[in-house]
Scaffold this motif. Structure first.
Motif, PDB file in Angstrom:
ATOM      1  N   MET A  79      26.321 -22.204  50.917  1.00  0.00           N
ATOM      2  CA  MET A  79      25.437 -23.518  50.735  1.00  0.00           C
ATOM      3  C   MET A  79      24.306 -23.552  50.458  1.00  0.00           C
ATOM      4  O   MET A  79      23.376 -22.472  50.281  1.00  0.00           O
ATOM      5  N   ALA A  80      23.936 -24.581  49.418  1.00  0.00           N
ATOM      6  CA  ALA A  80      22.684 -24.600  48.659  1.00  0.00           C
ATOM      7  C   ALA A  80      21.617 -25.447  49.597  1.00  0.00           C
ATOM      8  O   ALA A  80      21.816 -26.543  49.606  1.00  0.00           O
ATOM      9  N   VAL A  81      20.811 -24.439  50.063  1.00  0.00           N
ATOM     10  CA  VAL A  81      19.912 -25.134  50.890  1.00  0.00           C
ATOM     11  C   VAL A  81      18.588 -25.685  50.171  1.00  0.00           C
ATOM     12  O   VAL A  81      18.053 -26.583  50.622  1.00  0.00           O
ATOM     13  N   THR A  82      18.748 -25.261  48.901  1.00  0.00           N
ATOM     14  CA  THR A  82      17.703 -25.636  47.966  1.00  0.00           C
ATOM     15  C   THR A  82      18.450 -26.137  46.653  1.00  0.00           C
ATOM     16  O   THR A  82      18.961 -25.213  46.327  1.00  0.00           O
ATOM     17  N   VAL A 134      13.888 -32.963  42.481  1.00  0.00           N
ATOM     18  CA  VAL A 134      13.324 -32.152  41.316  1.00  0.00           C
ATOM     19  C   VAL A 134      11.835 -32.505  41.094  1.00  0.00           C
ATOM     20  O   VAL A 134      11.500 -33.522  41.186  1.00  0.00           O
ATOM     21  N   PRO A 135      11.106 -31.286  41.175  1.00  0.00           N
ATOM     22  CA  PRO A 135      11.561 -29.791  41.219  1.00  0.00           C
ATOM     23  C   PRO A 135      12.202 -29.471  42.530  1.00  0.00           C
ATOM     24  O   PRO A 135      11.758 -29.769  43.654  1.00  0.00           O
ATOM     25  N   SER A 136      13.099 -28.733  42.561  1.00  0.00           N
ATOM     26  CA  SER A 136      13.872 -28.264  43.735  1.00  0.00           C
ATOM     27  C   SER A 136      13.193 -27.677  44.618  1.00  0.00           C
ATOM     28  O   SER A 136      13.291 -27.774  45.812  1.00  0.00           O
ATOM     29  N   HIS A 137      12.207 -26.874  44.229  1.00  0.00           N
ATOM     30  CA  HIS A 137      11.220 -25.900  44.990  1.00  0.00           C
ATOM     31  C   HIS A 137      10.062 -26.603  45.447  1.00  0.00           C
ATOM     32  O   HIS A 137       8.979 -26.088  45.866  1.00  0.00           O
ATOM     33  N   GLY A 138       9.724 -27.651  44.693  1.00  0.00           N
ATOM     34  CA  GLY A 138       8.475 -28.574  44.995  1.00  0.00           C
ATOM     35  C   GLY A 138       7.545 -28.351  43.941  1.00  0.00           C
ATOM     36  O   GLY A 138       6.454 -28.861  43.797  1.00  0.00           O
ATOM     37  N   VAL A 139       7.755 -27.261  42.903  1.00  0.00           N
ATOM     38  CA  VAL A 139       6.867 -27.033  41.934  1.00  0.00           C
ATOM     39  C   VAL A 139       7.692 -26.728  40.706  1.00  0.00           C
ATOM     40  O   VAL A 139       8.772 -26.167  40.810  1.00  0.00           O
ATOM     41  N   ASP A 140       6.849 -26.669  39.522  1.00  0.00           N
ATOM     42  CA  ASP A 140       7.589 -26.417  38.312  1.00  0.00           C
ATOM     43  C   ASP A 140       7.134 -25.004  37.593  1.00  0.00           C
ATOM     44  O   ASP A 140       7.980 -24.279  37.154  1.00  0.00           O
ATOM     45  N   LEU A 141       6.474 -24.124  38.869  1.00  0.00           N
ATOM     46  CA  LEU A 141       5.956 -22.896  38.558  1.00  0.00           C
ATOM     47  C   LEU A 141       6.992 -21.870  38.416  1.00  0.00           C
ATOM     48  O   LEU A 141       8.069 -22.112  39.107  1.00  0.00           O
ATOM     49  N   LEU A 142       7.110 -20.969  37.490  1.00  0.00           N
ATOM     50  CA  LEU A 142       7.904 -19.856  37.312  1.00  0.00           C
ATOM     51  C   LEU A 142       9.141 -20.124  36.947  1.00  0.00           C
ATOM     52  O   LEU A 142      10.342 -19.718  37.191  1.00  0.00           O
ATOM     53  N   GLY A 191      25.404 -27.529  61.155  1.00  0.00           N
ATOM     54  CA  GLY A 191      24.162 -26.970  60.675  1.00  0.00           C
ATOM     55  C   GLY A 191      24.004 -25.872  59.819  1.00  0.00           C
ATOM     56  O   GLY A 191      24.940 -25.580  59.120  1.00  0.00           O
ATOM     57  N   VAL A 192      22.742 -25.124  59.834  1.00  0.00           N
ATOM     58  CA  VAL A 192      22.713 -24.052  58.862  1.00  0.00           C
ATOM     59  C   VAL A 192      22.672 -22.812  59.689  1.00  0.00           C
ATOM     60  O   VAL A 192      21.483 -22.443  60.195  1.00  0.00           O
ATOM     61  N   GLY A 233      29.843 -29.461  38.460  1.00  0.00           N
ATOM     62  CA  GLY A 233      28.985 -30.209  39.489  1.00  0.00           C
ATOM     63  C   GLY A 233      27.849 -29.569  39.727  1.00  0.00           C
ATOM     64  O   GLY A 233      27.439 -28.408  39.396  1.00  0.00           O
ATOM     65  N   ILE A 234      26.785 -30.345  40.358  1.00  0.00           N
ATOM     66  CA  ILE A 234      25.597 -29.756  40.846  1.00  0.00           C
ATOM     67  C   ILE A 234      25.777 -29.904  42.621  1.00  0.00           C
ATOM     68  O   ILE A 234      25.821 -30.975  43.072  1.00  0.00           O
ATOM     69  N   PRO A 235      25.729 -28.832  43.249  1.00  0.00           N
ATOM     70  CA  PRO A 235      26.025 -28.562  44.686  1.00  0.00           C
ATOM     71  C   PRO A 235      24.999 -29.478  45.371  1.00  0.00           C
ATOM     72  O   PRO A 235      23.732 -29.354  45.011  1.00  0.00           O
ATOM     73  N   GLY A 236      25.474 -30.290  46.360  1.00  0.00           N
ATOM     74  CA  GLY A 236      24.519 -31.056  47.249  1.00  0.00           C
ATOM     75  C   GLY A 236      24.036 -30.358  48.308  1.00  0.00           C
ATOM     76  O   GLY A 236      24.365 -29.413  48.770  1.00  0.00           O
ATOM     77  N   PRO A 237      23.095 -30.845  48.978  1.00  0.00           N
ATOM     78  CA  PRO A 237      22.455 -29.816  50.048  1.00  0.00           C
ATOM     79  C   PRO A 237      23.379 -30.051  51.316  1.00  0.00           C
ATOM     80  O   PRO A 237      23.934 -31.031  51.431  1.00  0.00           O
TER      81      PRO A 237
END
Length: 239
Positions: A22-25, A31-39, A55-56, A218-222
């Motif tokens: 499962m892609a939890v992020t 986008v950005p998927s992690h909330g930042v563009d850093l790294l 659930g997860v 494809g791009i996996p959904g959450p």
């Protein structure tokens, strides 16, 4: 070659095997998927492995136990799963030997992530990535972070082919539970790297009735339950 958001996603093979991923992020959610563009994280994924409960659930423990007492790292479903090269590439960076925390306490892990974010400095990058591998094909770099200690199966300068094992999923670095952090980027220099949009050549998604349907490019959904089964015949290009 300079890439931008108007260019199509680079299509690679799914780097994990078996069912229950499962892609939890995922950049499918934001986008950005992690909330930042850093790294170079703009289009990064975090893959965990879950069971059939709603659930997860990344470990057999109940929700209450997992959220309070915690759980043993090696008992998490994702831990130790092999990670595979998503395209033919050269290994350009390898780090192994960082120990992982044998017991996952949710409060400690959350505090660690918060502290790492608040105190980030470039010299802390290795401790954030944990054990990791970076591959290069042309102008595309693929990063795999949080690998299990002693599990990396490649060395810098080595050539790998699509589907070749490069390491195992672990819980090192800035990780709250065993998972694979995977991203594409345009540079080995993480402080200056730009994330590259990534899609997967083929995988399957499980529907609510338990049936599986194939997805291509494809791009996996959450919260989608994913699997990528067996044989590597496709040599998806990362150029």
């Amino acid at each position: 070659m300079t890439r931008n958001e108007r260019e199509p996603a680079v299509v690679v093979e799914f780097p994990l095997r078996g069912a229950g991923w499962m892609a939890v992020t995922t950049p499918a959610a934001r986008v950005p998927s992690h909330g930042v563009d850093l790294l170079g994280q703009r289009y990064a994924y975090d893959f965990v492995r879950v069971d059939d409960r709603r659930g997860v659930h990344v470990h057999p423990a109940s929700t209450l136990v997992a959220a309070t007492v915690g759980r043993r790292t090696e008992e998490c479903y994702a831990w130790g799963a092999r990670v595979h090269a998503p395209f033919d590439a050269e290994v350009v960076a390898v780090s192994d030997g960082m120990l992982e925390r044998p017991w996952i306490n949710p409060f400690r892990e959350a505090a660690r992530m918060l502290w790492n974010g608040l105190t980030f400095r470039p010299e802390k990058i290795p401790s954030i990535l944990g054990n990791h591998v970076i591959l290069r094909a042309g102008d595309v770099y693929a990063g795999f972070a949080h690998l299990a200690p002693g599990s990396v199966e490649v060395s810098a300068g080595q050539r790998v082919v699509v589907g070749e094992a490069i390491g195992r999923v672990g819980h090192t670095g800035n990780s709250t539970a065993p998972h694979l952090h995977f991203q594409l980027m345009d540079s080995l220099d993480l402080m200056n790297a730009n994330g590259i949009s990534c899609a997967f050549a083929r995988y399957e998604v499980r529907a609510g009735d338990g049936t599986w349907s194939q997805v291509e490019r494809g791009i996996p959904g959450p919260r989608e339950r994913l699997r990528r089964m067996g044989g590597e015949k496709s040599h998806a290009s990362a150029r």
